[in-house]
Write a protein that holds these residues in place. Structure first.
Motif, PDB file in Angstrom:
ATOM      1  N   SER A 113      -9.961  -9.529  -1.894  1.00  0.00           N
ATOM      2  CA  SER A 113     -11.403  -9.576  -2.133  1.00  0.00           C
ATOM      3  C   SER A 113     -11.779  -8.787  -3.375  1.00  0.00           C
ATOM      4  N   GLY A 114     -10.821  -8.056  -3.936  1.00  0.00           N
ATOM      5  CA  GLY A 114     -11.023  -7.289  -5.162  1.00  0.00           C
ATOM      6  C   GLY A 114      -9.884  -7.569  -6.129  1.00  0.00           C
ATOM      7  N   PRO A 115      -9.564  -6.632  -7.027  1.00  0.00           N
ATOM      8  CA  PRO A 115      -8.451  -6.829  -7.961  1.00  0.00           C
ATOM      9  C   PRO A 115      -7.124  -7.000  -7.212  1.00  0.00           C
ATOM     10  N   PRO A 116      -6.253  -7.909  -7.673  1.00  0.00           N
ATOM     11  CA  PRO A 116      -4.960  -8.094  -7.004  1.00  0.00           C
ATOM     12  C   PRO A 116      -4.143  -6.816  -6.887  1.00  0.00           C
ATOM     13  N   MET A 117      -4.175  -5.967  -7.913  1.00  0.00           N
ATOM     14  CA  MET A 117      -3.394  -4.736  -7.855  1.00  0.00           C
ATOM     15  C   MET A 117      -3.881  -3.816  -6.742  1.00  0.00           C
ATOM     16  N   GLN A 118      -5.178  -3.825  -6.484  1.00  0.00           N
ATOM     17  CA  GLN A 118      -5.723  -3.033  -5.386  1.00  0.00           C
ATOM     18  C   GLN A 118      -5.119  -3.485  -4.058  1.00  0.00           C
ATOM     19  N   SER A 119      -5.063  -4.794  -3.853  1.00  0.00           N
ATOM     20  CA  SER A 119      -4.486  -5.326  -2.623  1.00  0.00           C
ATOM     21  C   SER A 119      -2.978  -5.104  -2.571  1.00  0.00           C
ATOM     22  N   PHE A 120      -2.325  -5.150  -3.724  1.00  0.00           N
ATOM     23  CA  PHE A 120      -0.884  -4.881  -3.766  1.00  0.00           C
ATOM     24  C   PHE A 120      -0.583  -3.468  -3.279  1.00  0.00           C
ATOM     25  N   VAL A 121      -1.339  -2.501  -3.773  1.00  0.00           N
ATOM     26  CA  VAL A 121      -1.130  -1.109  -3.346  1.00  0.00           C
ATOM     27  C   VAL A 121      -1.421  -0.971  -1.856  1.00  0.00           C
ATOM     28  N   LEU A 122      -2.509  -1.588  -1.398  1.00  0.00           N
ATOM     29  CA  LEU A 122      -2.842  -1.524   0.024  1.00  0.00           C
ATOM     30  C   LEU A 122      -1.725  -2.135   0.880  1.00  0.00           C
ATOM     31  N   GLU A 123      -1.243  -3.313   0.499  1.00  0.00           N
ATOM     32  CA  GLU A 123      -0.190  -3.964   1.271  1.00  0.00           C
ATOM     33  C   GLU A 123       1.087  -3.130   1.287  1.00  0.00           C
TER      34      GLU A 123
END
Length: 227
Positions: A113-123
């Motif tokens: 729902s935001g920048p892909p890198m943000q979700s990458f770090v979260l995952e």
């Protein structure tokens, strides 16, 4: 074959119930709610662990299978078969959901729902925490084995509860790949393939550092993944 069938059915159940909850939530105008979706993922994993944990180890996740092999708890020669069985179960579930809900656009696919890198770090962090729990509760005393399903199901529900609205809280390449391919939403797929794998692998040396070499090394070289 019994182990592969267990992984197929367990992963099928995970994707069918978990992403199915997302689809039905859309179809019903939000009747299930986000907390309900998070609990569905946690509860189906809990149920499948107690159903198949003594047969296959109840991985249901290519990242978990790979991390177990790196940790020395699972034979490398069995990794390809397990991953194929997991992917087969995931794709079968997504295909069935497509036939049941042909109008749904994403079939519960995970999309940032935001920048892909943000979700990458979260995952990465989410899977690191999940794998740390798995490595800790799937070994040791028998009492820990009895409560393993509760601990793992709870951490999945917890992480889905707070991180789901941002990254989808996949923590599982099979869970993300199947609905994405079947629905045709492959954007940012690298996030959900690389993030969970990296997070699961990072948990292995951390477990060894905290619990000692016995955490991730067994003298008899037998796979001990039962939860």
């Amino acid at each position: 074959m019994r182990k592969l069938l267990s992984e197929f059915i367990g992963t099928f159940a995970l994707i069918f119930a978990g992403t199915g909850a997302i689809v039905i939530n859309h179809e019903s105008g939000g009747a299930i709610t986000h907390p309900g979706i998070a609990l569905t993922f946690g509860l189906i994993v809990l149920a499948m662990i107690y159903t198949f944990g003594d047969v296959s180890g109840a991985h249901f996740n290519p990242a978990v299978t790979t991390a177990f092999a790196v940790a020395g708890r699972f034979l490398w020669r069995d990794v390809p078969g397990f991953i194929l069985a997991q992917l087969g179960g995931a794709f079968a579930a997504s295909a069935l959901l497509r036939s049941l809900f042909p109008g749904d656009q994403t079939l519960g696919a995970t999309l940032p729902s935001g920048p892909p890198m943000q979700s990458f770090v979260l995952e990465t962090v989410l899977t690191f925490l999940l794998m740390t729990v798995i490595l800790s509760v799937s070994t040791g005393a028998k009492e820990k084995g009895i409560t393993a399903g509760i601990a793992i199901g709870a951490v999945i529900a917890l992480e889905a509860m707070f991180a789901g609205p941002i990254c989808g809280a996949s923590m599982n390449p099979a869970r993300s790949l199947a609905p994405a391919v079947v629905s045709g939403h492959l954007q940012s797929m690298w996030v959900y393939l690389a993030g969970p794998l990296l997070g699961a692998l990072l948990a292995v040396p951390m477990c060894s550092a905290i619990r000692g070499p016995d955490c991730c090394d067994f003298a008899d070289n037998e796979p001990k993944t039962e939860l």
